[in-house]
Design an enzyme around this catalytic site. Structure first.
Site, short mmCIF file in Angstrom:
data_model
loop_
_atom_site.label_atom_id
_atom_site.label_comp_id
_atom_site.label_asym_id
_atom_site.label_seq_id
_atom_site.Cartn_x
_atom_site.Cartn_y
_atom_site.Cartn_z
CG ASP A 73 -0.30 0.14 2.79
OD1 ASP A 73 0.60 -0.79 2.77
OD2 ASP A 73 -0.63 0.93 3.38
CD GLU A 138 4.14 1.03 6.95
OE1 GLU A 138 5.00 1.68 7.72
OE2 GLU A 138 3.96 1.90 6.04
#
Length: 383
Positions: A73, A138
């Protein structure tokens, strides 16, 4: 497709703004599955947060078990018109790969993928195990990502012997630093409540701001420590002060401040919470105002032994670059704060200079160097 750079390009093409994996996990699952990894897609949920997809893949059942961890991500690209190339195009110019996630941290995920698959092509029989723990959570709240994958692995008794997390740790040259620990983080909100009134009649009001300022001043006056063997000094930073008051002639009803402490191994979050509560109570004693303290979910500091597998990782860096990496604990938090509950973890990745910036980029040579370091480490650790 075999090069780390090609893998990085393929991952950048996936517009995986947190928490959307946008096909990046599917790509990794296909590549790892084709190489014989047993792949699990782990989807986690929690009220008030987005559902998140994660990938855990493993090949082999022996020891040592080496895990590569990371996230696919990314943060939003911002003004796309300000980019040299479209942020999700994965363009290469003059040996430089551009794109959101190039350094934070699709480049390192790609390097670990190339390293593992390259290592397996060179080994007729795998003596140990290799796994991948990849999340799409994250850059977000980090609730349904690595933390929950770690909990799942611990619950079923599956623990790697060591983990390499590919966060962008390098400063001036690729692999010039390995992070072997992180300071803890404690976020706090302090709200002081007074009595609203007109500034011309202060005796009919009770201004919460002076009391809030006194409390913050008392907290900032203390130097928490001078640092420790492996950590820099702890620091408390005030990040916001707000009354919600847009008028200049109103004494506000309440004032709120937020501050964060990044702390080393000389402190624990519970001890710091107790200290904050004592200091604030002392500062506000006899002021006639009320206050509320709320604490964010804290992360504790941790340190991985500089020996053992960290030494092997450093030897791999030296062999491939001719440099001995600095062992560091600086910077902010990462998913290593969760992984350290599962197994020893160290962080090694690309240069961090352009992380989260417009025109995020990395030299393709650095991605390939990192892949060679990871592969040499597998040879040293597993044989």
């Amino acid at each position: 497709m075999t090069s780390a750079t090609e893998y990085a390009q393929a991952l950048i093409l996936c517009e995986s703004v947190t928490p959307d994996e946008a096909g990046a996990l599917a790509f990794l699952e296909r590549e790892l599955g084709a190489a014989g990894f047993a792949c699990e897609r782990l989807r986690f949920s929690e009220p008030g947060t987005a559902d998140v997809e994660n990938l855990y893949a493993r090949i082999g059942d022996g020891t040592p078990h080496i895990c590569f961890a990371g996230h696919i991500d990314v943060v939003p690209p911002g003004d796309e018109a300000a980019w040299r190339f479209p942020p999700f195009a994965g363009e290469i110019e003059d040996g430089v790969l551009y794109g959101r996630g190039a350094v934070d941290m699709k480049g390192a995920v790609a390097a670990s993928l190339a390293a593992a698959l390259g290592y397996l092509r060179e080994k007729a029989n795998l003596a140990g195990s290799i796994s991948f723990l990849i999340t799409a959570d994250e850059e977000g709240p980090s609730i349904n990502g690595t933390r929950k994958v770690v909990e799942r692995l611990i619950a079923r008794g599956e623990r790697p012997d060591a983990c390499v997390l590919g966060e962008c740790t390098s400063e001036d040259a690729v692999a010039d630093a390995i992070k072997i620990g992180r300071r803890g983080s404690l976020g706090t909100e302090l709200t002081v409540r007074g009595v609203q009134g007109h500034v011309a009649y202060p005796h009919k009001a009770r201004n919460p701001l002076p009391a809030l300022i006194d409390a913050l001043t008392l907290l900032k006056a203390r130097r928490l420590d001078e640092g420790s063997e492996h950590f820099q000094p702890s620091n408390l930073e005030i990040t916001t002060i707000d009354t919600g008051n847009r008028a200049t002639n109103i004494i506000p009803a309440q004032a709120t401040a937020r501050f964060n402490i990044r702390f080393n191994d000389l402190h624990t979050a519970p001890a710091l919470k107790a200290w904050i509560e004592e200091e604030v109570a002392a500062a506000l004693l006899d002021t006639g105002v009320e206050h509320t303290l709320t604490f964010d979910s804290a992360s504790e500091s941790f340190l991985t032994s500089p020996g053992g597998f960290v030494k092997m990782l450093g030897a791999a860096v030296l062999a491939e670059t001719g440099r001995e990496p600095v062992l560091s604990t600086g910077g902010g938090t990462s998913d290593a704060r969760f992984i350290k509950d599962l197994c020893p973890v160290a962080e090694l990745g690309l240069l961090n200079a352009t992380a989260h910036k417009v025109d995020e980029h990395t030299a393709t040579a650095d991605i390939e160097t990192l892949a060679r370091i990871y592969k040499r480490f597998l040879h040293l650790a597993i044989g």
